[in-house]
Scaffold this motif. Structure first.
Motif, PDB file in Angstrom:
ATOM      1  N   PRO A 348      45.282 122.892  40.731  1.00  0.00           N
ATOM      2  CA  PRO A 348      45.711 123.732  41.434  1.00  0.00           C
ATOM      3  C   PRO A 348      44.943 124.370  42.279  1.00  0.00           C
ATOM      4  CG  PRO A 348      46.327 123.660  39.434  1.00  0.00           C
ATOM      5  CD  PRO A 348      45.901 122.682  38.881  1.00  0.00           C
ATOM      6  N   LEU A 349      43.566 124.585  41.360  1.00  0.00           N
ATOM      7  CA  LEU A 349      42.225 124.966  41.428  1.00  0.00           C
ATOM      8  C   LEU A 349      42.347 127.145  41.308  1.00  0.00           C
ATOM      9  CD1 LEU A 349      40.986 123.974  44.943  1.00  0.00           C
ATOM     10  CD2 LEU A 349      40.382 122.693  42.697  1.00  0.00           C
ATOM     11  N   PRO A 350      41.862 127.448  40.811  1.00  0.00           N
ATOM     12  CA  PRO A 350      40.253 127.090  40.413  1.00  0.00           C
ATOM     13  C   PRO A 350      40.247 126.215  39.025  1.00  0.00           C
ATOM     14  CG  PRO A 350      40.446 129.507  39.505  1.00  0.00           C
ATOM     15  CD  PRO A 350      42.230 129.005  40.061  1.00  0.00           C
ATOM     16  N   ARG A 351      38.551 125.243  39.251  1.00  0.00           N
ATOM     17  CA  ARG A 351      38.835 124.150  38.597  1.00  0.00           C
ATOM     18  C   ARG A 351      37.634 124.748  37.421  1.00  0.00           C
ATOM     19  NH1 ARG A 351      35.641 118.676  41.213  1.00  0.00           N
ATOM     20  NH2 ARG A 351      34.964 120.049  42.373  1.00  0.00           N
ATOM     21  N   VAL A 352      37.288 124.524  36.534  1.00  0.00           N
ATOM     22  CA  VAL A 352      35.951 125.698  36.034  1.00  0.00           C
ATOM     23  C   VAL A 352      35.624 123.838  35.408  1.00  0.00           C
ATOM     24  CG1 VAL A 352      34.877 126.371  33.750  1.00  0.00           C
ATOM     25  CG2 VAL A 352      37.406 127.067  34.805  1.00  0.00           C
ATOM     26  N   ASN A 353      35.295 122.493  34.405  1.00  0.00           N
ATOM     27  CA  ASN A 353      34.704 121.601  34.014  1.00  0.00           C
ATOM     28  C   ASN A 353      35.502 121.100  33.977  1.00  0.00           C
ATOM     29  OD1 ASN A 353      35.738 122.449  31.472  1.00  0.00           O
ATOM     30  ND2 ASN A 353      33.762 122.198  30.452  1.00  0.00           N
ATOM     31  N   GLU A 354      37.379 120.885  33.962  1.00  0.00           N
ATOM     32  CA  GLU A 354      38.101 119.992  34.137  1.00  0.00           C
ATOM     33  C   GLU A 354      37.620 118.410  35.207  1.00  0.00           C
ATOM     34  OE1 GLU A 354      38.690 123.210  34.060  1.00  0.00           O
ATOM     35  OE2 GLU A 354      39.517 123.269  35.939  1.00  0.00           O
ATOM     36  N   ILE A 355      36.588 119.128  36.070  1.00  0.00           N
ATOM     37  CA  ILE A 355      36.676 117.565  37.034  1.00  0.00           C
ATOM     38  C   ILE A 355      35.693 116.949  37.135  1.00  0.00           C
ATOM     39  CG2 ILE A 355      37.555 116.711  38.953  1.00  0.00           C
ATOM     40  CD1 ILE A 355      39.868 117.979  39.351  1.00  0.00           C
ATOM     41  N   HIS A 356      34.786 116.660  36.673  1.00  0.00           N
ATOM     42  CA  HIS A 356      33.124 116.195  36.589  1.00  0.00           C
ATOM     43  C   HIS A 356      33.199 116.090  39.046  1.00  0.00           C
ATOM     44  CE1 HIS A 356      29.181 115.212  37.148  1.00  0.00           C
ATOM     45  NE2 HIS A 356      29.241 115.347  35.583  1.00  0.00           N
ATOM     46  N   PRO A 357      32.271 116.943  39.063  1.00  0.00           N
ATOM     47  CA  PRO A 357      32.110 117.153  40.443  1.00  0.00           C
ATOM     48  C   PRO A 357      31.484 115.917  41.416  1.00  0.00           C
ATOM     49  CG  PRO A 357      30.154 118.839  39.602  1.00  0.00           C
ATOM     50  CD  PRO A 357      31.103 117.800  38.658  1.00  0.00           C
ATOM     51  N   ASP A 358      31.284 114.721  40.190  1.00  0.00           N
ATOM     52  CA  ASP A 358      31.187 113.042  40.678  1.00  0.00           C
ATOM     53  C   ASP A 358      32.463 112.880  41.037  1.00  0.00           C
ATOM     54  OD1 ASP A 358      32.158 112.739  38.843  1.00  0.00           O
ATOM     55  OD2 ASP A 358      30.456 111.722  37.863  1.00  0.00           O
ATOM     56  N   VAL A 359      33.628 113.312  40.825  1.00  0.00           N
ATOM     57  CA  VAL A 359      35.187 112.769  41.059  1.00  0.00           C
ATOM     58  C   VAL A 359      35.040 113.004  42.623  1.00  0.00           C
ATOM     59  CG1 VAL A 359      37.510 112.699  40.680  1.00  0.00           C
ATOM     60  CG2 VAL A 359      34.955 112.481  38.814  1.00  0.00           C
ATOM     61  N   ASP A 360      34.572 113.913  43.491  1.00  0.00           N
ATOM     62  CA  ASP A 360      34.359 114.705  44.210  1.00  0.00           C
ATOM     63  C   ASP A 360      35.006 114.025  45.698  1.00  0.00           C
ATOM     64  OD1 ASP A 360      34.861 116.928  42.683  1.00  0.00           O
ATOM     65  OD2 ASP A 360      33.523 117.844  44.010  1.00  0.00           O
ATOM     66  N   LYS A 361      34.030 113.024  45.269  1.00  0.00           N
ATOM     67  CA  LYS A 361      33.516 111.849  46.887  1.00  0.00           C
ATOM     68  C   LYS A 361      34.133 110.639  46.314  1.00  0.00           C
ATOM     69  CE  LYS A 361      28.765 113.452  46.922  1.00  0.00           C
ATOM     70  NZ  LYS A 361      28.030 114.218  45.815  1.00  0.00           N
ATOM     71  N   THR A 362      34.944 110.282  45.359  1.00  0.00           N
ATOM     72  CA  THR A 362      35.985 109.079  44.841  1.00  0.00           C
ATOM     73  C   THR A 362      37.140 109.359  46.271  1.00  0.00           C
ATOM     74  OG1 THR A 362      37.193 110.070  43.471  1.00  0.00           O
ATOM     75  CG2 THR A 362      34.970 109.369  42.733  1.00  0.00           C
ATOM     76  N   PRO A 363      37.247 108.212  46.531  1.00  0.00           N
ATOM     77  CA  PRO A 363      39.388 108.403  47.247  1.00  0.00           C
ATOM     78  C   PRO A 363      40.177 108.859  45.973  1.00  0.00           C
ATOM     79  CG  PRO A 363      38.534 106.042  46.660  1.00  0.00           C
ATOM     80  CD  PRO A 363      37.168 106.822  45.696  1.00  0.00           C
ATOM     81  N   TYR A 364      40.023 109.078  45.106  1.00  0.00           N
ATOM     82  CA  TYR A 364      41.051 109.578  44.627  1.00  0.00           C
ATOM     83  C   TYR A 364      41.487 111.231  44.707  1.00  0.00           C
ATOM     84  CZ  TYR A 364      40.359 104.813  42.688  1.00  0.00           C
ATOM     85  OH  TYR A 364      39.922 103.543  42.861  1.00  0.00           O
ATOM     86  N   ALA A 365      39.900 112.216  44.829  1.00  0.00           N
ATOM     87  CA  ALA A 365      39.580 113.372  44.476  1.00  0.00           C
ATOM     88  C   ALA A 365      40.983 114.300  46.126  1.00  0.00           C
ATOM     89  CB  ALA A 365      38.340 113.703  44.740  1.00  0.00           C
ATOM     90  N   TYR A 366      42.085 114.497  45.509  1.00  0.00           N
ATOM     91  CA  TYR A 366      42.447 115.404  46.157  1.00  0.00           C
ATOM     92  C   TYR A 366      42.855 116.534  46.149  1.00  0.00           C
ATOM     93  CZ  TYR A 366      46.132 115.034  50.434  1.00  0.00           C
ATOM     94  OH  TYR A 366      46.387 114.629  51.712  1.00  0.00           O
TER      95      TYR A 366
END
Lengths: 390, 164
Positions: A348-366
């Motif tokens: 739901p955002l904002p995120r702090v550190n629950e999702i590492h930024p390297d996940v952002d570029k995967t097709p799973y990040a939405y």
């Protein structure tokens, strides 16, 4: 409510309740009244189910629970014949039936597909009040943008200290005054139940943009819209909710909403932040299959949706308790090796550190597209309650 | 003790009962109150404020409940709100209406679908604790007795809520 005769005599229960009401309201004890209450001995305490890995009983039970009696079906006949939002307030996801949720999502889809010219005039001449009693970026801007893109206008405030509330005016009085200026009200308030009070104070529709830790129905609707958009359906999905399941209002509302669609739910949380028993009881009663886990790895390879939430520091009375759990769930790219192809990660955002930024570029990040879905969903809600769309 | 003596003993106990608990001429007897809750019933009804005769029975034997409390209040008619309050403390209570020293009606408390203006929400962040709003609670289940606040939507056990 009231009192009924102990020994059964003639008379229907409806007649009894009206007789009781009319007589008791006048401060008199009723005389000849009858009823068919079960005897005391026929009642007994239910046993508490074990929720570690709760299994639903059968599909038959699920269907039975979702259409418990003919009276219920008569009140909510199949979509879309009896769905009417005009003039109605949207306060809690608990107020919406399965058919009504589907209707909002379908309307959002139609608005997204609508031509720009038609969209620009859909809510022309309507005014939205955005009453934000506590800070908000996404929700307020999303409501204002939704209204303006449909040709409507917005007025409102973001700082209640500059309004009559600072002078001690009650919420009821303020809303009674504001209803004269606008056609619809969107509000956020730090106190739970404030949106309900506002809705009961005015004839104009009120849309709850978050009332403390209680409800934020347009967030839940946009979550459902995102799930439908990415998976093509809402029914029969495997959905995991991760993080703060105790205090997070988004996961509570989403669990309630998904219970209409027979999804398999996985709750991943540390012991101190587990999903409250009230919600587990409700799911068990509806025959929803769910289980509780402490590690993401236990479920990640078998799910269609991973709904991550922030562990909210401000909710912890004891800072040391927060320190114990703050870094417990960090989703990293390395954990996504064997996941389903259709997996989508939501937040739901904002995120702090629950999702590492390297996940952002995967097709799973939405999660960023998820936030963008707030526009068509809020446009759908505004259009429906204002009667611009049916 | 043989069967005959036991029967006589039982009969004499029943005869004595009217003398043990003061018989009222007109009023209400609230029976089947959970044990040790009679004082709560008397307090919420404000029964001690007037000069009516109030009789209290605590930990009496009961076939249905094992132990029960009983309250008798003379010259008392119960209002809607008072009935709601009794339903919260003693959802299984029964009422005996007394006129001319006789029971003219036996009634049973029924838990209402909604409690209005009788319960205080225990949630400190509920709007009813901050604004002059009448409280409303929906009955979620009778056993266990659970209530849901109409405004903050939280569900509470009966023991968690207090009467206004």
């Amino acid at each position: 409510m009231g009192v009924v005769r102990k020994r059964q005599r003639l008379g229907s229960s409806k007649a009894v309740s009206s007789a009781v009401s009319s007589r008791i309201m006048h401060g008199k004890i009723p005389g000849k009244i009858s009823s068919g209450l079960p005897s005391l001995s026929s009642r007994h305490l239910p046993s508490r189910p074990n929720y570690r890995n709760y299994k639903k009983t059968s599909k038959k039970t699920f269907r039975k629970n979702h259409h418990p009696d003919p009276a219920h079906q008569a009140h909510h006949p199949s979509y879309p014949n009896n769905v009417n939002f005009k003039g109605r307030s949207i306060i809690s996801i608990n107020d919406l039936t399965r058919e009504e949720i589907i209707h909002v999502l379908e309307t959002a889809r139609k608005i997204e597909a609508m031509g720009e010219e038609k969209k620009r005039n859909l809510l022309a001449g309507h005014v939205l009040a955005t009453l934000f009693f506590e800070p908000s970026t996404r929700t307020r801007m999303s409501f204002e943008s939704s209204m303006k893109r449909l040709g409507g206008k917005t007025i409102g405030f973001v700082d209640p200290t500059t309004t009559s509330f600072a002078k001690g005016e009650t919420l009821h009085d303020s809303i009674k005054m504001i209803e004269n200026y606008v056609d619809v009200i969107a509000m956020r308030h730090p106190t739970e139940g404030a949106a309900r009070v506002a809705a009961e104070s005015t004839r104009k529709p009120v849309i709850n943009g978050g009332d403390g830790a209680n409800q934020h129905p347009t967030q839940t609707l946009l979550d459902l819209y995102t799930i439908k958009k990415t998976q093509g359906r809402l029914t029969g999905l495997n959905v995991a909710m991760v993080g703060d399941l105790k205090y997070g209002r988004t996961v509570h509302s989403l669990a309630i909403a998904l219970s209409h669609f027979n999804c398999r739910l996985f709750f991943v949380a540390p012991e101190s932040l587990k999903m409250p028993k009230t919600y587990l009881d409700m799911l068990a009663k509806k025959g929803i299959e769910f289980s509780e886990h402490e590690k993401i790895e236990e479920v990640i390879d078998n799910i269609d949706i991973l709904y991550s939430t922030r562990i909210q520091k401000e909710r912890f009375p004891d800072p040391t308790e927060y320190q114990k759990v703050k870094d417990i769930y960090i989703l990293k790219r390395s954990m996504l090796g064997n996941v389903r192809e259709n997996l989508k990660i939501m937040h739901p955002l904002p995120r702090v550190n629950e999702i590492h930024p390297d996940v952002d570029k995967t097709p799973y990040a939405y999660y960023f597209q998820q936030a963008a879905n707030g526009i068509p969903v809020r446009q759908a809600v505004l259009s429906l309650v204002l009667g611009a769309l049916k | 003790m043989n069967a005959g003596e036991a029967g006589e003993d039982e009969a004499s106990r029943k005869e004595l009962r009217p003398y043990k608990v003061y018989a009222i001429e007109e009023g209400v007897v609230i029976d089947h109150i959970p044990p040790k809750k009679a004082c709560d019933v008397i307090n919420v009804l404000g029964a001690l404020e007037g000069d009516s005769i109030v009789t209290l029975g605590v930990n009496l034997d009961s076939k249905q409940m094992g132990k029960k409390d009983v309250v008798k209040i003379e010259r008392k008619e119960l209002s809607w709100e008072e009935l709601m309050k009794i339903a919260l403390i003693a959802p299984d209570a029964s009422l005996n209406i007394i006129k001319g020293h006789k029971v003219v009606d036996k009634l049973k408390i029924k838990v209402p679908a909604m409690f209005e203006k009788v319960v205080r929400c225990p949630n400190p962040n509920c709007i009813t604790r901050h604004e002059p709003v009448d409280t409303k609670f929906h009955t979620v289940s009778e056993r266990p007795f659970r209530l849901r606040c109409h405004f903050c939507e939280r569900v509470f056990e009966r023991e968690e809520v207090s009467l206004i």
